[in-house]
Design a protein around this motif. Structure first.
Motif, mmCIF file in Angstrom:
data_model
loop_
_atom_site.group_PDB
_atom_site.id
_atom_site.type_symbol
_atom_site.label_atom_id
_atom_site.label_comp_id
_atom_site.label_asym_id
_atom_site.label_seq_id
_atom_site.Cartn_x
_atom_site.Cartn_y
_atom_site.Cartn_z
ATOM 1 N N LEU A 9 -8.755 -19.768 4.492
ATOM 2 C CA LEU A 9 -9.520 -19.071 5.537
ATOM 3 C C LEU A 9 -8.600 -18.596 6.660
ATOM 4 C CD1 LEU A 9 -12.474 -21.602 5.864
ATOM 5 C CD2 LEU A 9 -12.588 -19.321 4.838
ATOM 6 N N ARG A 10 -9.039 -17.569 7.386
ATOM 7 C CA ARG A 10 -8.316 -17.157 8.597
ATOM 8 C C ARG A 10 -8.458 -18.239 9.655
ATOM 9 N NH1 ARG A 10 -9.918 -12.499 11.673
ATOM 10 N NH2 ARG A 10 -12.007 -12.862 10.927
ATOM 11 N N VAL A 11 -9.705 -18.688 9.893
ATOM 12 C CA VAL A 11 -9.968 -19.706 10.909
ATOM 13 C C VAL A 11 -10.996 -20.696 10.368
ATOM 14 C CG1 VAL A 11 -10.780 -20.184 13.261
ATOM 15 C CG2 VAL A 11 -9.529 -18.064 12.786
ATOM 16 N N GLU A 57 -22.492 -16.773 5.505
ATOM 17 C CA GLU A 57 -21.868 -15.451 5.638
ATOM 18 C C GLU A 57 -20.482 -15.536 6.284
ATOM 19 O OE1 GLU A 57 -24.166 -12.189 7.152
ATOM 20 O OE2 GLU A 57 -26.026 -13.038 6.335
ATOM 21 N N LEU A 58 -20.208 -16.628 6.983
ATOM 22 C CA LEU A 58 -18.899 -16.771 7.630
ATOM 23 C C LEU A 58 -17.761 -16.626 6.630
ATOM 24 C CD1 LEU A 58 -19.455 -19.717 10.114
ATOM 25 C CD2 LEU A 58 -19.207 -17.288 10.651
ATOM 26 N N LEU A 59 -17.962 -17.142 5.424
ATOM 27 C CA LEU A 59 -16.894 -17.098 4.414
ATOM 28 C C LEU A 59 -16.458 -15.666 4.124
ATOM 29 C CD1 LEU A 59 -18.184 -19.861 1.973
ATOM 30 C CD2 LEU A 59 -16.398 -20.069 3.730
ATOM 31 N N SER A 60 -17.386 -14.712 4.187
ATOM 32 C CA SER A 60 -17.029 -13.316 3.919
ATOM 33 C C SER A 60 -16.139 -12.735 5.019
ATOM 34 C CB SER A 60 -18.288 -12.463 3.748
ATOM 35 O OG SER A 60 -18.988 -12.330 4.974
ATOM 36 N N TYR A 61 -16.093 -13.391 6.178
ATOM 37 C CA TYR A 61 -15.225 -12.964 7.281
ATOM 38 C C TYR A 61 -13.947 -13.810 7.358
ATOM 39 C CZ TYR A 61 -19.683 -10.912 8.686
ATOM 40 O OH TYR A 61 -20.868 -10.227 8.706
ATOM 41 N N GLY A 62 -13.747 -14.666 6.364
ATOM 42 C CA GLY A 62 -12.568 -15.536 6.369
ATOM 43 C C GLY A 62 -12.682 -16.686 7.344
ATOM 44 N N LEU A 63 -13.922 -17.084 7.653
ATOM 45 C CA LEU A 63 -14.176 -18.146 8.623
ATOM 46 C C LEU A 63 -14.922 -19.288 7.953
ATOM 47 C CD1 LEU A 63 -15.547 -15.846 11.487
ATOM 48 C CD2 LEU A 63 -13.165 -16.569 11.111
ATOM 49 N N ARG A 101 -5.356 -20.503 8.023
ATOM 50 C CA ARG A 101 -4.295 -20.030 8.908
ATOM 51 C C ARG A 101 -4.374 -20.758 10.255
ATOM 52 N NH1 ARG A 101 -4.667 -13.992 9.256
ATOM 53 N NH2 ARG A 101 -4.621 -14.311 7.037
ATOM 54 N N TRP A 102 -5.605 -20.931 10.769
ATOM 55 C CA TRP A 102 -5.827 -21.603 12.050
ATOM 56 C C TRP A 102 -6.920 -22.651 11.901
ATOM 57 C CZ3 TRP A 102 -3.143 -20.975 16.544
ATOM 58 C CH2 TRP A 102 -2.313 -19.857 16.644
ATOM 59 N N ALA A 161 -7.525 -12.570 18.122
ATOM 60 C CA ALA A 161 -6.349 -11.686 18.137
ATOM 61 C C ALA A 161 -5.153 -12.359 17.467
ATOM 62 C CB ALA A 161 -6.013 -11.307 19.588
ATOM 63 N N ALA A 162 -4.947 -13.638 17.722
ATOM 64 C CA ALA A 162 -3.836 -14.365 17.098
ATOM 65 C C ALA A 162 -4.048 -14.486 15.583
ATOM 66 C CB ALA A 162 -3.702 -15.753 17.727
ATOM 67 N N ALA A 163 -5.284 -14.687 15.170
ATOM 68 C CA ALA A 163 -5.579 -14.832 13.737
ATOM 69 C C ALA A 163 -5.421 -13.514 12.992
ATOM 70 C CB ALA A 163 -6.997 -15.378 13.556
ATOM 71 N N GLU A 164 -5.569 -12.408 13.704
ATOM 72 C CA GLU A 164 -5.422 -11.097 13.065
ATOM 73 C C GLU A 164 -3.975 -10.611 13.070
ATOM 74 O OE1 GLU A 164 -8.184 -8.613 15.195
ATOM 75 O OE2 GLU A 164 -9.902 -9.421 14.105
#
Length: 165
Positions: A9-11, A57-63, A101-102, A161-164
């Motif tokens: 995941l991103r976060v 739905e969070l999973l589709s946003y990498g969360l 990632r975070w 912003a840091a995660a992107e």
């Protein structure tokens, strides 16, 4: 309370522990006064305001979402120091396995207790778990009057912003 997680995941957002309404509904941050979902949207993590029942739905946003302590309680101050320590150890193992990632812990007091870091402040931390960086966010509970939805959204936005990047 089941986690909403996947590998890479991103976060991975990490709450303190499930509240009683969260435990009853099976949806993270379900109490109406909790500002997690509005702040997540205001900060740009989600394109629209999600309801707790739409947490998948969070999973589709990498969360994703997990908790430091699995036991539900009416208030986080009902948790023992030992529960926080054990929760921090289990969370570290989960993060090492999932490799987000975070890791974003919502609540500086919970982070301090779980990771024995009494000097931690809101923001990025020096600590990493494997390659996962750690960010401490303000607690979105309605009981946390020190932060408004707008100031929380600004801090969540810094993480976004840091995660992107």
């Amino acid at each position: 309370m089941p986690d909403v997680v996947a590998e890479g995941l991103r976060v991975l957002f990490c709450g303190i522990n499930p509240g009683l309404m969260t435990a009853a509904t099976g949806h993270h941050f379900a109490r109406p006064g909790n500002r997690f979902w509005p702040v997540l949207h205001l900060s740009g993590f989600t394109p629209r305001l999600l309801k707790p029942s739409e947490q998948g739905e969070l999973l589709s946003y990498g969360l994703g979402i997990t908790n430091v302590v699995a036991r539900a309680s009416a208030r986080a101050d009902e948790l023992s120091a030992e529960e926080y320590r054990q929760g921090g150890q289990l969370l570290s193992l989960k993060v090492a396995r999932l490799r987000p990632r975070w890791l974003a812990v919502v609540g500086v007091t919970a982070y301090r207790a779980a990771f024995d870091d009494r000097r931690a402040q809101v923001g990025p931390q020096e600590r990493t778990i494997g390659d996962t960086r750690v960010w401490v966010l303000p607690n979105p509970s309605g009981l946390n009057a020190h932060w408004t939805a707008q100031t929380m959204a600004e801090e969540f936005g810094r993480l976004r912003a840091a995660a992107e990047a």
